[in-house]
Scaffold this motif. Structure first.
Motif, PDB file in Angstrom:
ATOM      1  N   ILE A 239       1.032  -1.435  -0.323  1.00  0.00           N
ATOM      2  CA  ILE A 239       0.156  -0.216   0.311  1.00  0.00           C
ATOM      3  C   ILE A 239       1.052   1.295  -0.114  1.00  0.00           C
ATOM      4  O   ILE A 239       0.838   2.367  -0.815  1.00  0.00           O
ATOM      5  CB  ILE A 239      -1.024   0.005   1.476  1.00  0.00           C
ATOM      6  N   ASP A 240       1.595   0.875   0.547  1.00  0.00           N
ATOM      7  CA  ASP A 240       3.177   2.351   0.349  1.00  0.00           C
ATOM      8  C   ASP A 240       3.265   2.469  -0.835  1.00  0.00           C
ATOM      9  O   ASP A 240       3.125   3.666  -0.842  1.00  0.00           O
ATOM     10  CB  ASP A 240       4.186   2.215   1.471  1.00  0.00           C
ATOM     11  N   TYR A 275      -0.196  17.178  -1.557  1.00  0.00           N
ATOM     12  CA  TYR A 275      -0.364  16.275  -0.215  1.00  0.00           C
ATOM     13  C   TYR A 275       0.095  15.517   0.957  1.00  0.00           C
ATOM     14  O   TYR A 275      -0.153  15.363   1.953  1.00  0.00           O
ATOM     15  CB  TYR A 275      -1.295  14.244  -1.025  1.00  0.00           C
ATOM     16  N   ALA A 276       1.608  15.535   1.228  1.00  0.00           N
ATOM     17  CA  ALA A 276       2.837  15.479   2.070  1.00  0.00           C
ATOM     18  C   ALA A 276       2.438  16.721   2.520  1.00  0.00           C
ATOM     19  O   ALA A 276       2.232  16.322   3.833  1.00  0.00           O
ATOM     20  CB  ALA A 276       4.284  15.435   1.442  1.00  0.00           C
ATOM     21  N   ASP A 277       2.110  17.517   2.593  1.00  0.00           N
ATOM     22  CA  ASP A 277       1.993  18.581   2.997  1.00  0.00           C
ATOM     23  C   ASP A 277       1.100  18.849   3.998  1.00  0.00           C
ATOM     24  O   ASP A 277       0.512  19.102   4.283  1.00  0.00           O
ATOM     25  CB  ASP A 277       2.254  19.860   2.176  1.00  0.00           C
ATOM     26  N   ALA A 278      -0.153  18.357   3.483  1.00  0.00           N
ATOM     27  CA  ALA A 278      -1.121  18.098   3.823  1.00  0.00           C
ATOM     28  C   ALA A 278      -1.323  17.003   4.772  1.00  0.00           C
ATOM     29  O   ALA A 278      -2.828  17.247   5.988  1.00  0.00           O
ATOM     30  CB  ALA A 278      -2.922  18.167   2.453  1.00  0.00           C
ATOM     31  N   ASP A 279      -0.727  16.055   5.083  1.00  0.00           N
ATOM     32  CA  ASP A 279      -0.805  14.830   5.400  1.00  0.00           C
ATOM     33  C   ASP A 279       0.450  13.975   5.814  1.00  0.00           C
ATOM     34  O   ASP A 279       0.821  13.404   4.947  1.00  0.00           O
ATOM     35  CB  ASP A 279      -2.346  13.827   4.812  1.00  0.00           C
ATOM     36  N   PRO A 280       0.533  14.347   7.158  1.00  0.00           N
ATOM     37  CA  PRO A 280       1.773  13.476   7.678  1.00  0.00           C
ATOM     38  C   PRO A 280       2.518  12.194   7.631  1.00  0.00           C
ATOM     39  O   PRO A 280       2.909  11.931   7.048  1.00  0.00           O
ATOM     40  CB  PRO A 280       1.740  14.544   9.634  1.00  0.00           C
ATOM     41  N   GLU A 281       1.012  11.658   6.969  1.00  0.00           N
ATOM     42  CA  GLU A 281       1.550  10.011   7.160  1.00  0.00           C
ATOM     43  C   GLU A 281       1.684   9.553   5.730  1.00  0.00           C
ATOM     44  O   GLU A 281       2.350   9.337   5.169  1.00  0.00           O
ATOM     45  CB  GLU A 281      -0.104   9.155   7.978  1.00  0.00           C
ATOM     46  N   GLY A 284       5.311  10.760   5.291  1.00  0.00           N
ATOM     47  CA  GLY A 284       5.956  10.036   5.637  1.00  0.00           C
ATOM     48  C   GLY A 284       6.428   8.345   4.821  1.00  0.00           C
ATOM     49  O   GLY A 284       7.501   8.150   4.749  1.00  0.00           O
ATOM     50  N   VAL A 285       5.594   8.476   3.888  1.00  0.00           N
ATOM     51  CA  VAL A 285       5.525   6.872   3.398  1.00  0.00           C
ATOM     52  C   VAL A 285       6.293   7.871   1.794  1.00  0.00           C
ATOM     53  O   VAL A 285       7.208   7.001   1.748  1.00  0.00           O
ATOM     54  CB  VAL A 285       3.546   6.745   2.435  1.00  0.00           C
ATOM     55  N   LEU A 286       6.362   8.566   1.736  1.00  0.00           N
ATOM     56  CA  LEU A 286       6.668   9.216   0.549  1.00  0.00           C
ATOM     57  C   LEU A 286       8.481   9.328   0.730  1.00  0.00           C
ATOM     58  O   LEU A 286       9.492   8.946   0.391  1.00  0.00           O
ATOM     59  CB  LEU A 286       6.640  11.135  -0.400  1.00  0.00           C
ATOM     60  N   GLU A 291      10.819   9.278  -2.725  1.00  0.00           N
ATOM     61  CA  GLU A 291       9.950  10.235  -2.980  1.00  0.00           C
ATOM     62  C   GLU A 291       9.824  11.668  -3.022  1.00  0.00           C
ATOM     63  O   GLU A 291       9.043  11.769  -3.484  1.00  0.00           O
ATOM     64  CB  GLU A 291       8.975   9.258  -3.725  1.00  0.00           C
ATOM     65  N   TYR A 292      10.185  11.607  -1.963  1.00  0.00           N
ATOM     66  CA  TYR A 292       9.171  13.141  -0.680  1.00  0.00           C
ATOM     67  C   TYR A 292       9.994  14.208  -1.153  1.00  0.00           C
ATOM     68  O   TYR A 292      11.472  14.188  -1.680  1.00  0.00           O
ATOM     69  CB  TYR A 292       9.586  13.075   0.032  1.00  0.00           C
ATOM     70  N   GLU A 293       9.324  15.026  -2.175  1.00  0.00           N
ATOM     71  CA  GLU A 293      10.742  16.310  -2.738  1.00  0.00           C
ATOM     72  C   GLU A 293      10.207  17.346  -2.138  1.00  0.00           C
ATOM     73  O   GLU A 293       9.010  17.898  -2.661  1.00  0.00           O
ATOM     74  CB  GLU A 293      10.584  16.477  -4.355  1.00  0.00           C
ATOM     75  N   ALA A 294      11.075  18.567  -1.287  1.00  0.00           N
ATOM     76  CA  ALA A 294       9.857  19.357  -0.636  1.00  0.00           C
ATOM     77  C   ALA A 294      10.026  20.330  -1.572  1.00  0.00           C
ATOM     78  O   ALA A 294      10.853  20.425  -2.634  1.00  0.00           O
ATOM     79  CB  ALA A 294      11.472  20.262  -0.063  1.00  0.00           C
ATOM     80  N   ARG A 295       8.895  20.783  -1.756  1.00  0.00           N
ATOM     81  CA  ARG A 295       8.806  22.550  -2.930  1.00  0.00           C
ATOM     82  C   ARG A 295       7.595  23.858  -2.199  1.00  0.00           C
ATOM     83  O   ARG A 295       7.101  23.222  -1.433  1.00  0.00           O
ATOM     84  CB  ARG A 295       7.732  21.653  -4.060  1.00  0.00           C
TER      85      ARG A 295
END
Length: 416
Positions: A239-240, A275-281, A284-286, A291-295
């Motif tokens: 699921i991740d 969506y990373a900014d909207a939901d900490p979970e 965390g998955v990204l 796959e997380y990229e700060a913008r």
């Protein structure tokens, strides 16, 4: 204080615990073809009636107090009276989530317990409509509700099913209003995005997602579920991965549907950041998946900002990754269900465990339209809300106990 004094007397002078044991036995005794068993049930019924008779004779509103004692513990009864003193209203509709609320994979063999089903039947018999409010598909919900409550209750005209977290409402027995497809009212852009995501959800998926997930049979939402036991480590891993892939699908679908030229890869990056900014979970998955990229979201292109504000991405750990419309949520579904059921001035008992249920709880609070309850393993935001209002938290798999409190509340309201 008279009602409080009467309750103290009821629970001090009578063996209410044994009374409830008899009531539960009589209510939940399985249908068996055995003369000895039926005689035992008859003996219990007579003893129950005798014990209730003693309470009826001891109080002026005797029938009411007999029902309270037979359905609620001392703590539940006083909680019920506290609620009634606070709101001065009886519950006139139930709004109930199913998974991990009415039933729990960890405690109830993923079935709604018989005592909970019986409580729901009692509310139905007392004229209280029931709104089942779930993220599941209509066919799934119809199936287990008919199996649990019976076709007569489900098709009585007093039960409504809000399915796919508000994309549709099914209320048997209401003619042309029986099925409302709320998603058909969304504009063409949103429907085009969802059609695109759904069409590619598995056909273009990475091999591990394609073989490790299945697409839930929703009418509108796009939900990837694991082909492994829910809650298992393998389900969590797949699921991740599926969540990362769904954000990719969403970004490219929005870019394709936009009137202006939008780079698909850039849209994917923005989707992940938004969506990373909207939901900490989700963040965390990204991060775990690399796959997380700060913008800087202040630089988010308006066409993408408008689209993402209308689309929700939900992550349920080891259970599901879902894309749904923010314009259609459980609140919209509940409002439509209440309209069909003819509940013009609702005071609901809202029971749920997740962030989609929290929206309904907040709607009830803001509109003075009900009270909220949650199992003790609900999400932290839900528990925070419930504890800050009436503290109606119940043990996992014990939804019948909270329903017993609500039943007692309605019994006591009849004294006014």
């Amino acid at each position: 204080m008279e009602r409080y004094d009467l309750l103290y007397r009821l629970y001090d002078e009578f063996d209410t615990e044994t009374l409830r044991d008899y009531q539960e036995f009589v209510d939940l005794f399985p249908a068996v073809d055995s003369r000895v068993a039926l005689e035992h049930w008859q003996d219990a019924s007579e003893e129950l009636e005798a014990r209730k008779g003693e309470i009826r004779d001891a109080f002026v509103p005797g029938e009411t107090f007999a029902e309270v004692a037979a359905h609620a513990t001392r703590d539940q009864a006083f909680t019920a009276l506290d609620l009634l003193s606070t709101y001065d209203r009886a519950i006139n509709v139930l709004v109930l989530d199913v998974d991990e609320t009415l039933r729990s994979a960890g405690k109830t063999d993923n079935e709604i317990p018989r005592d909970t089903l019986h409580r729901l039947t009692e509310f139905h018999e007392n004229g209280v409509p029931i709104v089942i409010c779930t993220g599941q598909t209509l066919e799934n919900v119809k199936g287990f509700m008919i199996q649990g409550l019976g076709s007569e209750v489900v098709h009585s005209g007093d039960l409504s099913i809000v399915y796919e977290s508000g994309n549709g409402v099914f209320t048997p027995g209401h003619g042309a209003e029986t099925k409302r497809l709320l998603y058909e009212g969304l504009d063409e852009f949103v429907r085009e995005v969802f059609d695109d995501v759904r069409a590619r959800a598995l056909t273009e998926a990475p091999e591990d997602v394609r073989h490790g997930c299945h697409l839930q049979g929703n009418e509108f939402n796009v939900t990837l579920k694991p082909n492994y036991e829910t809650g298992s480590e393998r389900a969590r891993e797949i699921i991740d991965t599926a969540l990362v892939y769904q954000l990719h699908l969403l970004g490219t679908a929005v870019a394709r549907a936009a009137d202006e030229d939008v780079d698909e890869d850039d849209a994917v990056g923005w989707a992940r950041a938004y969506y990373a900014d909207a939901d900490p979970e989700i963040r965390g998955v990204l991060e775990r998946e690399g796959e997380y990229e700060a913008r800087d979201l202040d630089e988010l292109p308006p066409v993408l900002d408008d689209a993402f504000e209308r689309v929700d991405v939900a992550y349920y750990e080891a259970d599901a990754a879902e894309i749904s419309s923010l314009e259609l949520n459980k609140v919209a579904g509940v409002e439509a269900a209440l309209d069909v059921l003819g509940v013009d001035d609702p005071f609901a008992l809202v029971m749920g465990d997740s962030k989609t249920d929290l929206r309904v709880m907040r709607w009830a609070e803001e509109n003075h339209a009900g009270i909220a309850a949650a199992p003790d393993h609900a999400s932290s935001d839900v528990l925070e809300h419930v504890l800050s209002t009436d503290e109606l938290v119940f043990d996992r798999g014990k939804s019948a106990e909270l329903l017993g409190t609500a039943y007692a509340m309605n019994c006591l309201a009849s004294l006014d």
